[in-house]
Design a protein around this motif. Structure first.
Motif, PDB file in Angstrom:
ATOM      1  N   UNK A   1       0.824  -1.201   0.000  1.00 59.71           N
ATOM      2  CA  UNK A   1       0.000   0.000   0.000  1.00 59.71           C
ATOM      3  C   UNK A   1       0.866   1.262   0.000  1.00 59.71           C
ATOM      4  N   UNK A   2       2.023   1.160   0.635  1.00 60.46           N
ATOM      5  CA  UNK A   2       3.013   2.231   0.631  1.00 60.46           C
ATOM      6  C   UNK A   2       4.354   1.618   0.271  1.00 60.46           C
ATOM      7  N   UNK A   3       5.061   2.219  -0.677  1.00 61.66           N
ATOM      8  CA  UNK A   3       6.310   1.645  -1.171  1.00 61.66           C
ATOM      9  C   UNK A   3       7.342   2.741  -1.379  1.00 61.66           C
ATOM     10  N   UNK A   4       8.589   2.344  -1.514  1.00 60.15           N
ATOM     11  CA  UNK A   4       9.637   3.321  -1.817  1.00 60.15           C
ATOM     12  C   UNK A   4       9.625   3.627  -3.317  1.00 60.15           C
ATOM     13  N   UNK A   5      10.306   4.711  -3.665  1.00 58.75           N
ATOM     14  CA  UNK A   5      10.277   5.155  -5.065  1.00 58.75           C
ATOM     15  C   UNK A   5      11.017   4.183  -5.985  1.00 58.75           C
ATOM     16  N   UNK A   6      12.102   3.580  -5.497  1.00 64.91           N
ATOM     17  CA  UNK A   6      12.803   2.614  -6.334  1.00 64.91           C
ATOM     18  C   UNK A   6      11.902   1.428  -6.674  1.00 64.91           C
ATOM     19  N   UNK A   7      11.063   1.019  -5.709  1.00 69.35           N
ATOM     20  CA  UNK A   7      10.143  -0.082  -5.967  1.00 69.35           C
ATOM     21  C   UNK A   7       9.048   0.337  -6.958  1.00 69.35           C
ATOM     22  N   UNK A   8       8.748   1.639  -7.019  1.00 71.67           N
ATOM     23  CA  UNK A   8       7.677   2.125  -7.889  1.00 71.67           C
ATOM     24  C   UNK A   8       8.114   2.302  -9.335  1.00 71.67           C
ATOM     25  N   UNK A   9       9.432   2.352  -9.591  1.00 66.39           N
ATOM     26  CA  UNK A   9       9.909   2.603 -10.950  1.00 66.39           C
ATOM     27  C   UNK A   9       9.428   1.529 -11.915  1.00 66.39           C
ATOM     28  N   UNK A  10       9.058   1.965 -13.091  1.00 63.15           N
ATOM     29  CA  UNK A  10       8.561   1.051 -14.111  1.00 63.15           C
ATOM     30  C   UNK A  10       7.069   0.818 -14.029  1.00 63.15           C
ATOM     31  N   UNK A  11       6.413   1.381 -12.992  1.00 59.66           N
ATOM     32  CA  UNK A  11       4.984   1.185 -12.830  1.00 59.66           C
ATOM     33  C   UNK A  11       4.214   2.492 -12.902  1.00 59.66           C
ATOM     34  N   UNK A  12       2.921   2.377 -13.071  1.00 58.90           N
ATOM     35  CA  UNK A  12       2.031   3.528 -13.101  1.00 58.90           C
ATOM     36  C   UNK A  12       0.779   3.203 -12.299  1.00 58.90           C
ATOM     37  N   UNK A  13       0.268   4.212 -11.610  1.00 60.88           N
ATOM     38  CA  UNK A  13      -0.968   4.077 -10.847  1.00 60.88           C
ATOM     39  C   UNK A  13      -1.869   5.249 -11.182  1.00 60.88           C
ATOM     40  N   UNK A  14      -3.161   5.031 -11.123  1.00 58.95           N
ATOM     41  CA  UNK A  14      -4.089   6.135 -11.358  1.00 58.95           C
ATOM     42  C   UNK A  14      -3.903   7.225 -10.319  1.00 58.95           C
ATOM     43  N   UNK A  15      -3.701   6.809  -9.058  1.00 62.84           N
ATOM     44  CA  UNK A  15      -3.570   7.764  -7.960  1.00 62.84           C
ATOM     45  C   UNK A  15      -2.258   7.542  -7.223  1.00 62.84           C
ATOM     46  N   UNK A  16      -1.481   8.589  -7.084  1.00 60.55           N
ATOM     47  CA  UNK A  16      -0.214   8.524  -6.369  1.00 60.55           C
ATOM     48  C   UNK A  16      -0.199   9.582  -5.274  1.00 60.55           C
ATOM     49  N   UNK A  17       0.189   9.146  -4.077  1.00 61.38           N
ATOM     50  CA  UNK A  17       0.410  10.062  -2.966  1.00 61.38           C
ATOM     51  C   UNK A  17       1.910  10.075  -2.698  1.00 61.38           C
ATOM     52  N   UNK A  18       2.555  11.221  -2.900  1.00 60.70           N
ATOM     53  CA  UNK A  18       3.995  11.351  -2.685  1.00 60.70           C
ATOM     54  C   UNK A  18       4.225  11.929  -1.293  1.00 60.70           C
ATOM     55  N   UNK A  19       4.865  11.148  -0.451  1.00 60.88           N
ATOM     56  CA  UNK A  19       5.099  11.532   0.938  1.00 60.88           C
ATOM     57  C   UNK A  19       6.321  12.450   1.037  1.00 60.88           C
ATOM     58  N   UNK A  20       6.087  13.698   1.408  1.00 59.70           N
ATOM     59  CA  UNK A  20       7.171  14.671   1.534  1.00 59.70           C
ATOM     60  C   UNK A  20       7.512  14.956   2.990  1.00 59.70           C
ATOM     61  N   UNK A  21       6.952  14.196   3.906  1.00 56.82           N
ATOM     62  CA  UNK A  21       7.252  14.380   5.313  1.00 56.82           C
ATOM     63  C   UNK A  21       8.580  13.750   5.687  1.00 56.82           C
ATOM     64  N   UNK A  22       9.162  14.242   6.752  1.00 55.21           N
ATOM     65  CA  UNK A  22      10.388  13.647   7.266  1.00 55.21           C
ATOM     66  C   UNK A  22      11.623  13.888   6.431  1.00 55.21           C
ATOM     67  N   UNK A  23      11.569  14.862   5.526  1.00 53.09           N
ATOM     68  CA  UNK A  23      12.732  15.173   4.693  1.00 53.09           C
ATOM     69  C   UNK A  23      13.516  16.303   5.357  1.00 53.09           C
TER      70      UNK A  23
END
Length: 438
Positions: A385-407
């Motif tokens: 349900x929540x993944x890192x960006x490297x794991x997301x590469x090569x894929x597409x989703x209709x809805x993406x939530x980009x977590x910008x917290x904790x940076x």
């Protein structure tokens, strides 16, 4: 200009040792160009082979090219076993063939102990007048452990004795006026060219891009699950420990799941696995980053100091189901997969199992048996349900939530973070949410 360069490269009279890099940012027409190229080559009688690093990326490529695509592994390597060494490269039977490899930025120098880039180049150019077109986006995150993407680096490719032709598409041809996702991706990519780098840019004056306060996250995810389904919504974050935290919260507060594993659970493969794929003809290997759905849970057990579950998984991007054993410790681990200590503990326990081996059993017999041992080869998976960006590469989703917290504030002006943000942004096709934007 680009079409002419591709035409020259694809001519049968072109130099055999040549390679073409088709690089392009989001919205620059890369997908459209590849689709048109495949049709033109077929009309001209030029054979083509379409490849991608993962099954998910191969399915996306096949969809927009309207032509079958395969993973690199399935195409170039012999299946495990059959008395051959691990990852043995097959002979290339093709002649006068153009190999088009999409998502080339994901091809690292090393993968699962074998040099995939070297093996791919060896396979293709051992064929009679075969050559490669690498397609990719240099603004995306490079493979883990790499400063850039080796397959899109001309200097790296020249070290193989190849003559490199390169086109970089930079002009946005898709309509950015109505797409906030594309507008933000283009702005973020342009920011990478600044020196010094600035804090990331966001524009929320669109119908498909939103600033999402943390207190609205639960309600938003619930609405997205209800409207488009769990499999079309993903939260992308920067660290495995944050992914674990989000996954546990989503399961308990939104999905209301109290058991460790449930039917219809969405899982993410955390490590390449060849053992279980060998039982299914359609699968070459199960790739790190592939997603799966739990169809059935047969039972759980504890052995060798770890907990295992026997399950049936559906791999939607491969359109197959298989029965396999998964290791439950990975589900809530803050590490990307089993740690090296955990892996060694499991290895030692199986290697010294008196039920399987006697004291006199030779080492080579033990090691061979472990290649097919269902516990040692158990699939390592995490909640998806929540993944890192490297794991997301090569894929597409209709809805993406980009977590910008904790940076950390100083990280906001690094190239690594800008690449992460751009990659996360370009995973969305319908709606994009920036969680707690900086």
């Amino acid at each position: 200009m680009t079409a002419a360069a591709l035409a020259r490269f694809c001519r049968t009279s072109a130099l055999h040792e040549s390679i073409f890099l088709l690089c392009g940012y989001a919205g620059t027409g890369k997908t459209t160009l590849v689709s048109a190229l495949v049709r033109a080559l077929h009309q001209a009688g030029v054979a083509t082979v379409l490849l991608a690093p993962t099954g998910r990326a191969a399915k996306v490529l096949a969809a927009y090219a309207d032509y079958p695509a395969s993973t690199i592994h399935r195409k170039i390597y012999y299946p495990p076993g059959q008395g051959r060494p691990f990852a043995a490269v097959m002979d290339n039977p093709h002649q006068h063939t153009v190999f088009i490899v999409d998502e080339a930025s994901m091809i690292g120098a090393r993968d699962a102990g074998s040099d995939v880039l070297t093996d791919l180049i060896h396979y293709v150019y051992s064929g009679h007048y075969c050559r490669i077109i690498f397609v990719g986006d240099t603004a995306q995150l490079p493979p883990v452990g790499c400063k850039d993407s080796p397959a899109l680096n001309p200097a790296e490719l020249r070290s193989y004795g190849l003559r490199v032709s390169r086109v970089q598409l930079t002009h946005t041809v898709r309509q950015a006026g109505s797409s906030g996702i594309l507008f933000n991706a283009t702005a973020q990519r342009k920011q990478m060219l600044l020196d010094p780098l600035e804090r990331p840019y966001f524009n929320f004056n669109f119908d498909d891009v939103f600033a999402l306060p943390g207190e609205e996250l639960q309600e938003t995810i619930t609405e997205l699950y209800d409207s488009d389904g769990i499999e079309e919504t993903v939260l992308i974050t920067r660290a495995n420990w944050r992914a674990t935290k989000f996954n546990l919260a989503i399961r308990s507060q939104i999905l209301e799941r109290t058991e460790e594993l449930s039917r219809d659970e969405q899982l993410l493969v955390a490590k390449n696995n060849y053992h279980w794929a060998s039982k299914i003809r359609k699968l070459d290997f199960i790739a790190n980053g592939d997603t799966a759905r739990v169809v059935r849970i047969y039972g759980t057990e504890e052995r060798y100091g770890f907990r295992f579950a026997d399950v049936r998984l559906e791999f939607p991007y491969r359109s197959v189901e298989l029965d396999c054993k998964i290791i439950l410790e990975c589900l809530t681990s803050d590490a990307p997969a089993l740690t090296s200590d955990q892996q060694q503990t499991l290895f030692d326990a199986v290697y010294n199992d008196p039920v399987l081996f006697t004291d006199s059993t030779p080492r080579y017999v033990r090691l061979k048996a472990m290649k097919t041992n269902p516990y040692f080869q158990a699939l390592q998976v995490k909640y998806a349900y929540a993944i890192t960006c490297h794991k997301a590469q090569g894929g597409q989703w209709a809805n993406v939530i980009a977590d910008l917290g904790g940076v950390a504030p100083d990280a906001l002006t690094t190239l690594d973070f800008h690449r992460w943000l751009y990659t996360a942004t370009t995973r969305a096709t319908r709606r994009l949410f920036y969680l707690n934007p900086c």
